[in-house]
Design a protein around this motif. Structure first.
Motif, PDB file in Angstrom:
ATOM      1  N   GLY A 180       0.773  -1.238   0.000  1.00 32.36           N
ATOM      2  CA  GLY A 180       0.000   0.000   0.000  1.00 32.36           C
ATOM      3  C   GLY A 180       0.802   1.284   0.000  1.00 32.36           C
ATOM      4  N   GLN A 181       2.015   1.236  -0.553  1.00 31.48           N
ATOM      5  CA  GLN A 181       2.825   2.443  -0.617  1.00 31.48           C
ATOM      6  C   GLN A 181       3.433   2.600  -2.005  1.00 31.48           C
ATOM      7  N   ARG A 182       3.605   3.855  -2.417  1.00 36.40           N
ATOM      8  CA  ARG A 182       4.425   4.172  -3.588  1.00 36.40           C
ATOM      9  C   ARG A 182       5.848   4.137  -3.056  1.00 36.40           C
ATOM     10  N   TYR A 183       6.748   3.432  -3.732  1.00 37.98           N
ATOM     11  CA  TYR A 183       8.062   3.153  -3.171  1.00 37.98           C
ATOM     12  C   TYR A 183       9.139   3.295  -4.235  1.00 37.98           C
ATOM     13  N   ALA A 184      10.317   3.734  -3.849  1.00 37.79           N
ATOM     14  CA  ALA A 184      11.481   3.821  -4.728  1.00 37.79           C
ATOM     15  C   ALA A 184      12.732   3.788  -3.862  1.00 37.79           C
ATOM     16  N   THR A 185      13.860   3.472  -4.474  1.00 38.99           N
ATOM     17  CA  THR A 185      15.126   3.457  -3.740  1.00 38.99           C
ATOM     18  C   THR A 185      16.213   4.118  -4.564  1.00 38.99           C
ATOM     19  N   VAL A 186      16.959   5.024  -3.927  1.00 42.09           N
ATOM     20  CA  VAL A 186      18.166   5.602  -4.504  1.00 42.09           C
ATOM     21  C   VAL A 186      19.321   5.205  -3.587  1.00 42.09           C
ATOM     22  N   LEU A 187      20.527   5.228  -4.122  1.00 41.25           N
ATOM     23  CA  LEU A 187      21.698   4.890  -3.313  1.00 41.25           C
ATOM     24  C   LEU A 187      22.458   6.148  -2.959  1.00 41.25           C
ATOM     25  N   ASP A 188      22.914   6.219  -1.709  1.00 42.38           N
ATOM     26  CA  ASP A 188      23.751   7.352  -1.322  1.00 42.38           C
ATOM     27  C   ASP A 188      25.146   7.134  -1.907  1.00 42.38           C
ATOM     28  N   PRO A 189      26.068   8.089  -1.756  1.00 37.05           N
ATOM     29  CA  PRO A 189      27.379   7.947  -2.382  1.00 37.05           C
ATOM     30  C   PRO A 189      28.177   6.708  -1.951  1.00 37.05           C
ATOM     31  N   ASP A 190      27.810   6.105  -0.809  1.00 36.22           N
ATOM     32  CA  ASP A 190      28.513   4.915  -0.343  1.00 36.22           C
ATOM     33  C   ASP A 190      27.743   3.632  -0.610  1.00 36.22           C
ATOM     34  N   GLY A 191      26.669   3.721  -1.399  1.00 41.37           N
ATOM     35  CA  GLY A 191      25.921   2.534  -1.776  1.00 41.37           C
ATOM     36  C   GLY A 191      24.853   2.104  -0.796  1.00 41.37           C
ATOM     37  N   ASN A 192      24.551   2.927   0.202  1.00 39.03           N
ATOM     38  CA  ASN A 192      23.477   2.609   1.134  1.00 39.03           C
ATOM     39  C   ASN A 192      22.128   2.917   0.506  1.00 39.03           C
ATOM     40  N   GLY A 193      21.176   2.016   0.680  1.00 41.22           N
ATOM     41  CA  GLY A 193      19.843   2.234   0.152  1.00 41.22           C
ATOM     42  C   GLY A 193      19.092   3.298   0.927  1.00 41.22           C
TER      43      GLY A 193
END
Length: 133
Positions: A109-122
């Protein structure tokens, strides 16, 4: 005696790059923090997000080495509306950050996305989807 959870720590390989990433997501770090070995941003509810340079961590833990791959820490930012997830995702990717998962409507039930920070953390972006009536 009771321990209280108050801080999330992230080791940054490039302090300036990490600060730029998290500032773009709305966190407030002190001006000039790019030159510091440690920087903190207050989060809602009293938590703190702390960034430490690799050199800072090695100063008290000489044997510490970064992992070969990121993804050991995941943070999430709630957006005000589902379309804002798309907007923030596109802004981050447009600024050169890696889009790990494009925006999608999750079964929970959520709109979801993932980006990575400069060290590869989600770093997840999400917003509740409207409830069907």
């Amino acid at each position: 005696m009771t321990a209280h959870f108050v801080l999330i720590g992230v080791v940054a390989s490039d302090m300036a790059a990490s600060l730029a990433f998290y500032r773009r997501l709305g966190l407030v770090f002190p001006e000039g923090a790019e030159t510091l070995p440690h920087a903190e941003a207050r989060l809602p509810g009293g938590l703190i997000l702390a960034l430490d340079s690799e050199e800072t961590v090695r100063a008290f833990h000489p044997g510490w080495r970064p992992t070969d791959a990121g993804g050991r820490v995941s943070l999430a930012f709630r957006c005000d509306a589902p379309d804002e997830v798309d907007t923030v995702y596109e802004e981050m990717v447009g600024a050169g950050y890696h889009g790990e998962l494009k925006p999608w409507d999750a079964v929970w039930g959520q709109r979801y996305a993932t980006v990575l920070d400069p060290d590869g953390n989600g770093v997840d972006l999400f917003a509740p989807l409207p409830v069907a009536e």
